[in-house]
Scaffold this active site. Structure first.
Site, mmCIF file in Angstrom:
data_model
loop_
_atom_site.group_PDB
_atom_site.id
_atom_site.type_symbol
_atom_site.label_atom_id
_atom_site.label_comp_id
_atom_site.label_asym_id
_atom_site.label_seq_id
_atom_site.Cartn_x
_atom_site.Cartn_y
_atom_site.Cartn_z
ATOM 1 N N SER A 166 19.624 -67.409 33.003
ATOM 2 C CA SER A 166 19.463 -67.890 31.628
ATOM 3 C C SER A 166 18.398 -68.968 31.608
ATOM 4 O O SER A 166 18.201 -69.696 32.590
ATOM 5 C CB SER A 166 20.784 -68.459 31.107
ATOM 6 N N TYR A 168 28.093 -73.590 32.610
ATOM 7 C CA TYR A 168 27.271 -72.397 32.424
ATOM 8 C C TYR A 168 25.889 -72.591 33.056
ATOM 9 O O TYR A 168 25.420 -71.753 33.824
ATOM 10 C CB TYR A 168 27.142 -72.096 30.936
#
Length: 251
Positions: free
Chosen positions: A143, A156
């Site tokens: 990401s 995350y």
């Protein structure tokens, strides 16, 4: 155009979002596909959709945090489709909360899927690729938050940054077996995960203005990059980070 006929690809979390976009790209290039996901109904519906490309597509219920489940999904895929040439390790979850309010269980909930689950998946598929002796392509989906961070997403962001280190390690360790490993870094993309995050219109517009192409991405924009990364002819392309973000990282 990339031709993946005769190849078999596994996509974790392939029932929707970026995972489905990757699966569509591989199927359009001729690869048979196996979708692994916890949501069996959604996964089965996606597999049916992929059969429209004229390839074999199978759905397997698999919780990638469960070691036995990953082994079983690997065995079932080999039983039904015969081999695994490509792995798109896409499964991931996010949990937004202030860092100081994050419990150890909260932290592990995210890292267990994003890191541990990817470890189990790549290990099992990698074992098969090494034993078969004909190489393969592994792609870890990270990401853009791995580069920039984000308020409320420490677990995350940390887990997605860890995937970059894992990708580099596998690229070096498995190059001798003809197995390539690259990391895909998507930018801001409209998916069920980002929808669930509850971003308001003001935030979405802010991201669009910050992105040179002036919009969010869409899952279907990952079709061609999936075929590119899965192409066995790109034998010298490994250990790389491929960013698909509309130019966000440039600014």
């Amino acid at each position: 155009m990339t031709d993946l006929s005769g190849r078999v690809a596994v996509i974790t979390g392939g029932g929707s979002g970026i995972g489905l976009g990757l699966a569509e790209g591989l199927a359009a290039a001729g690869a048979d596909v196996a979708l692994w996901a916890r949501n069996q109904d959604r996964c089965a519906a996606a597999a049916e959709q992929l059969r429209a490309f004229g390839v074999r597509a199978e759905a397997f219920a698999c919780d990638i945090t469960d070691e036995d489940a990953v082994r079983q999904a690997t065995a079932d895929t080999l039983d039904r489709l015969g081999r695994i040439d490509i792995l798109m390790a896409n499964s991931g979850i996010a949990d937004a909360r202030p860092y100081v309010d994050t419990s150890l269980d909260d932290w592990h909930c995210v890292t267990k899927v994003n890191l541990d689950g990817t470890f189990l998946t790549t290990r099992e598929v990698g074992r098969h690729m090494i034993e078969r002796g004909t190489g393969g392509s592994i792609v870890l989906v990270s990401s853009l938050i791995s580069r920039y961070g984000s308020i409320g997403y420490a677990a995350y962001g940390t887990s997605k940054t860890g995937l970059i280190g894992l990708g580099r390690s596998l690229a070096v360790e498995w190059a001798r077996y003809g197995i390539r490993c690259n990391v895909l870094i998507p930018g801001w993309v409209e998916t069920p995960m980002t929808d669930a995050a509850g971003y308001d219109d003001r935030f979405k517009e802010l991201i669009a203005r910050r992105t040179p192409v002036r919009r969010w991405g869409a899952p279907e924009e990952f079709r061609d990059v999936a075929a590119f990364l899965g192409d066995p002819q790109l034998a010298f392309h490994t250990g790389n980070e491929v960013v698909v973000d509309g130019g966000y990282a440039v600014l």
